[in-house]
Design a protein around this motif. Structure first.
Motif, PDB file in Angstrom:
ATOM      1  N   ASP A   3       0.986  -1.363   0.033  1.00  0.00           N
ATOM      2  CA  ASP A   3      -0.061   0.003   0.004  1.00  0.00           C
ATOM      3  C   ASP A   3       0.919   1.407  -0.070  1.00  0.00           C
ATOM      4  O   ASP A   3       0.435   2.239  -0.614  1.00  0.00           O
ATOM      5  N   LYS A   4       1.886   1.361   0.655  1.00  0.00           N
ATOM      6  CA  LYS A   4       2.936   2.482   0.944  1.00  0.00           C
ATOM      7  C   LYS A   4       3.772   2.603  -0.223  1.00  0.00           C
ATOM      8  O   LYS A   4       4.136   3.865  -0.650  1.00  0.00           O
ATOM      9  N   GLN A   5       3.910   1.618  -0.927  1.00  0.00           N
ATOM     10  CA  GLN A   5       4.886   1.800  -2.375  1.00  0.00           C
ATOM     11  C   GLN A   5       4.050   2.068  -3.434  1.00  0.00           C
ATOM     12  O   GLN A   5       4.489   2.412  -4.483  1.00  0.00           O
ATOM     13  N   PHE A   6       2.698   1.932  -3.366  1.00  0.00           N
ATOM     14  CA  PHE A   6       1.954   2.155  -4.810  1.00  0.00           C
ATOM     15  C   PHE A   6       1.770   3.401  -5.317  1.00  0.00           C
ATOM     16  O   PHE A   6       1.250   4.226  -4.210  1.00  0.00           O
ATOM     17  N   THR A   7       2.205   3.894  -6.314  1.00  0.00           N
ATOM     18  CA  THR A   7       2.014   5.315  -6.623  1.00  0.00           C
ATOM     19  C   THR A   7       0.711   5.431  -7.272  1.00  0.00           C
ATOM     20  O   THR A   7      -0.022   4.566  -7.519  1.00  0.00           O
ATOM     21  N   GLU A   8       0.214   6.656  -7.477  1.00  0.00           N
ATOM     22  CA  GLU A   8      -1.182   6.874  -8.051  1.00  0.00           C
ATOM     23  C   GLU A   8      -1.600   5.973  -9.174  1.00  0.00           C
ATOM     24  O   GLU A   8      -2.293   5.591  -9.533  1.00  0.00           O
ATOM     25  N   GLU A   9      -0.292   6.252 -10.111  1.00  0.00           N
ATOM     26  CA  GLU A   9      -0.331   5.502 -11.538  1.00  0.00           C
ATOM     27  C   GLU A   9      -0.362   4.113 -11.347  1.00  0.00           C
ATOM     28  O   GLU A   9      -1.385   3.485 -12.266  1.00  0.00           O
ATOM     29  N   ARG A  10       0.321   3.671 -10.424  1.00  0.00           N
ATOM     30  CA  ARG A  10       0.301   2.075 -10.457  1.00  0.00           C
ATOM     31  C   ARG A  10      -1.030   1.742  -9.751  1.00  0.00           C
ATOM     32  O   ARG A  10      -1.578   0.759 -10.275  1.00  0.00           O
ATOM     33  N   LYS A  11      -1.778   2.549  -8.963  1.00  0.00           N
ATOM     34  CA  LYS A  11      -3.200   2.045  -8.503  1.00  0.00           C
ATOM     35  C   LYS A  11      -4.261   2.203  -9.556  1.00  0.00           C
ATOM     36  O   LYS A  11      -4.907   1.302  -9.699  1.00  0.00           O
ATOM     37  N   ARG A  12      -4.057   3.163 -10.276  1.00  0.00           N
ATOM     38  CA  ARG A  12      -4.895   3.453 -11.382  1.00  0.00           C
ATOM     39  C   ARG A  12      -4.698   2.164 -12.486  1.00  0.00           C
ATOM     40  O   ARG A  12      -5.932   1.681 -12.955  1.00  0.00           O
ATOM     41  N   TRP A  13      -3.500   1.820 -12.557  1.00  0.00           N
ATOM     42  CA  TRP A  13      -3.341   0.727 -13.574  1.00  0.00           C
ATOM     43  C   TRP A  13      -3.837  -0.442 -13.052  1.00  0.00           C
ATOM     44  O   TRP A  13      -4.651  -1.490 -13.883  1.00  0.00           O
ATOM     45  N   ARG A  14      -3.710  -0.820 -11.889  1.00  0.00           N
ATOM     46  CA  ARG A  14      -4.368  -1.982 -11.197  1.00  0.00           C
ATOM     47  C   ARG A  14      -5.877  -1.976 -11.251  1.00  0.00           C
ATOM     48  O   ARG A  14      -6.552  -2.915 -11.497  1.00  0.00           O
ATOM     49  N   ILE A  15      -6.542  -0.900 -11.094  1.00  0.00           N
ATOM     50  CA  ILE A  15      -8.090  -0.702 -11.103  1.00  0.00           C
ATOM     51  C   ILE A  15      -8.329  -1.170 -12.550  1.00  0.00           C
ATOM     52  O   ILE A  15      -9.457  -1.954 -12.747  1.00  0.00           O
ATOM     53  N   ASN A  16      -7.907  -0.552 -13.677  1.00  0.00           N
ATOM     54  CA  ASN A  16      -8.151  -0.606 -15.104  1.00  0.00           C
ATOM     55  C   ASN A  16      -7.661  -2.062 -15.742  1.00  0.00           C
ATOM     56  O   ASN A  16      -8.404  -2.543 -16.468  1.00  0.00           O
ATOM     57  N   ASN A  17      -6.375  -2.712 -15.025  1.00  0.00           N
ATOM     58  CA  ASN A  17      -6.122  -3.721 -15.630  1.00  0.00           C
ATOM     59  C   ASN A  17      -6.216  -5.059 -14.768  1.00  0.00           C
ATOM     60  O   ASN A  17      -5.806  -6.134 -15.483  1.00  0.00           O
ATOM     61  N   LEU A  18      -6.672  -5.062 -13.771  1.00  0.00           N
ATOM     62  CA  LEU A  18      -6.697  -6.128 -12.681  1.00  0.00           C
ATOM     63  C   LEU A  18      -8.226  -6.109 -12.518  1.00  0.00           C
ATOM     64  O   LEU A  18      -9.083  -6.989 -12.429  1.00  0.00           O
ATOM     65  N   LEU A  19      -8.517  -5.165 -11.501  1.00  0.00           N
ATOM     66  CA  LEU A  19      -9.742  -5.295 -10.737  1.00  0.00           C
ATOM     67  C   LEU A  19     -11.146  -5.331 -11.719  1.00  0.00           C
ATOM     68  O   LEU A  19     -11.817  -6.038 -11.781  1.00  0.00           O
ATOM     69  N   ILE A  20     -11.172  -4.231 -12.731  1.00  0.00           N
ATOM     70  CA  ILE A  20     -12.152  -4.475 -13.576  1.00  0.00           C
ATOM     71  C   ILE A  20     -12.220  -5.484 -14.417  1.00  0.00           C
ATOM     72  O   ILE A  20     -13.381  -6.205 -14.716  1.00  0.00           O
ATOM     73  N   PRO A  21     -11.047  -5.937 -15.139  1.00  0.00           N
ATOM     74  CA  PRO A  21     -11.275  -7.296 -15.957  1.00  0.00           C
ATOM     75  C   PRO A  21     -11.433  -8.396 -15.055  1.00  0.00           C
ATOM     76  O   PRO A  21     -12.323  -9.425 -15.580  1.00  0.00           O
ATOM     77  N   LEU A  22     -11.280  -8.503 -13.688  1.00  0.00           N
ATOM     78  CA  LEU A  22     -11.441  -9.663 -12.931  1.00  0.00           C
ATOM     79  C   LEU A  22     -12.970  -9.709 -12.620  1.00  0.00           C
ATOM     80  O   LEU A  22     -13.717 -10.792 -12.756  1.00  0.00           O
ATOM     81  N   SER A  23     -13.517  -8.728 -12.581  1.00  0.00           N
ATOM     82  CA  SER A  23     -15.072  -8.344 -12.403  1.00  0.00           C
ATOM     83  C   SER A  23     -15.896  -9.074 -13.463  1.00  0.00           C
ATOM     84  O   SER A  23     -16.851  -9.538 -13.491  1.00  0.00           O
ATOM     85  N   ARG A  24     -15.372  -8.943 -14.687  1.00  0.00           N
ATOM     86  CA  ARG A  24     -15.983  -9.362 -15.870  1.00  0.00           C
ATOM     87  C   ARG A  24     -15.938 -11.050 -16.198  1.00  0.00           C
ATOM     88  O   ARG A  24     -16.297 -11.468 -16.834  1.00  0.00           O
TER      89      ARG A  24
END
Length: 163
Positions: free
Chosen positions: A51-72
């Motif tokens: 949590d402490k290491q994730f940059t904003e860019e990295r977190k946004r990448w994970r939302i769009n490329n991990l969480l949202i696709p997993l939902s599908r």
């Protein structure tokens, strides 16, 4: 329609999200709902080293490329997007064995088909590699030996990097 939220101020932007999806499907079935709408509520969580290491860019990448696709991969999810919401389900693993609920989309099955050899049994191996929690990284030398053994015994290892 059941509406749920996954709050990133309470839960990580990681594969732990799958546990949330399993819990969501179980709740949907219990409540006899037709589908699930999920909002991923952006927020800051500062609990783990990750949590402490994730940059904003990295977190946004994970939302769009991990969480949202997993939902599908959960057929009952009819809508997923970033938005407001309050999380009510845990992201921690449910107790005991769970009924499988995720399904690969047809396009994903088509893309992987050429890599599946009918004469060799496929085995997926996920190799973890983190740039900030190296103690949790996979032992690549050990896995190389395991992969050689699998190939010699008629298996087709499919390596999935988890970075």
């Amino acid at each position: 329609m059941m509406r749920l939220a996954y709050e990133l101020s309470k839960s990580p932007a990681t594969w732990d999200y799958v546990n949330f999806l399993v819990r969501a499907e179980k709740l949907r079935v219990e409540r006899m709902q037709d589908g699930i709408s999920i909002r991923i509520a952006y927020g800051e969580r500062r609990i783990s080293p990750r949590d402490k290491q994730f940059t904003e860019e990295r977190k946004r990448w994970r939302i769009n490329n991990l969480l949202i696709p997993l939902s599908r991969c959960l057929p009952s999810v009819v809508d997923v997007a970033e938005g407001a919401g309050t999380q009510t389900l845990e992201y921690l693993p449910p107790n005991g064995p769970q009924t499988p609920v995720l399904r690969a989309p047809a396009a994903a099955k088509e893309m992987i088909a050429p890599f599946l050899n009918a004469h060799r049994k496929p085995v997926s191996i996920t190799l973890r590699w983190s740039d900030f929690e190296s103690q949790r990284n996979s032992d690549l030398i050990g896995w190389e030996a395991a992969i050689s053994w699998l190939v010699e015994h008629g298996y087709n290892p499919i390596i999935v990097p988890d970075a």
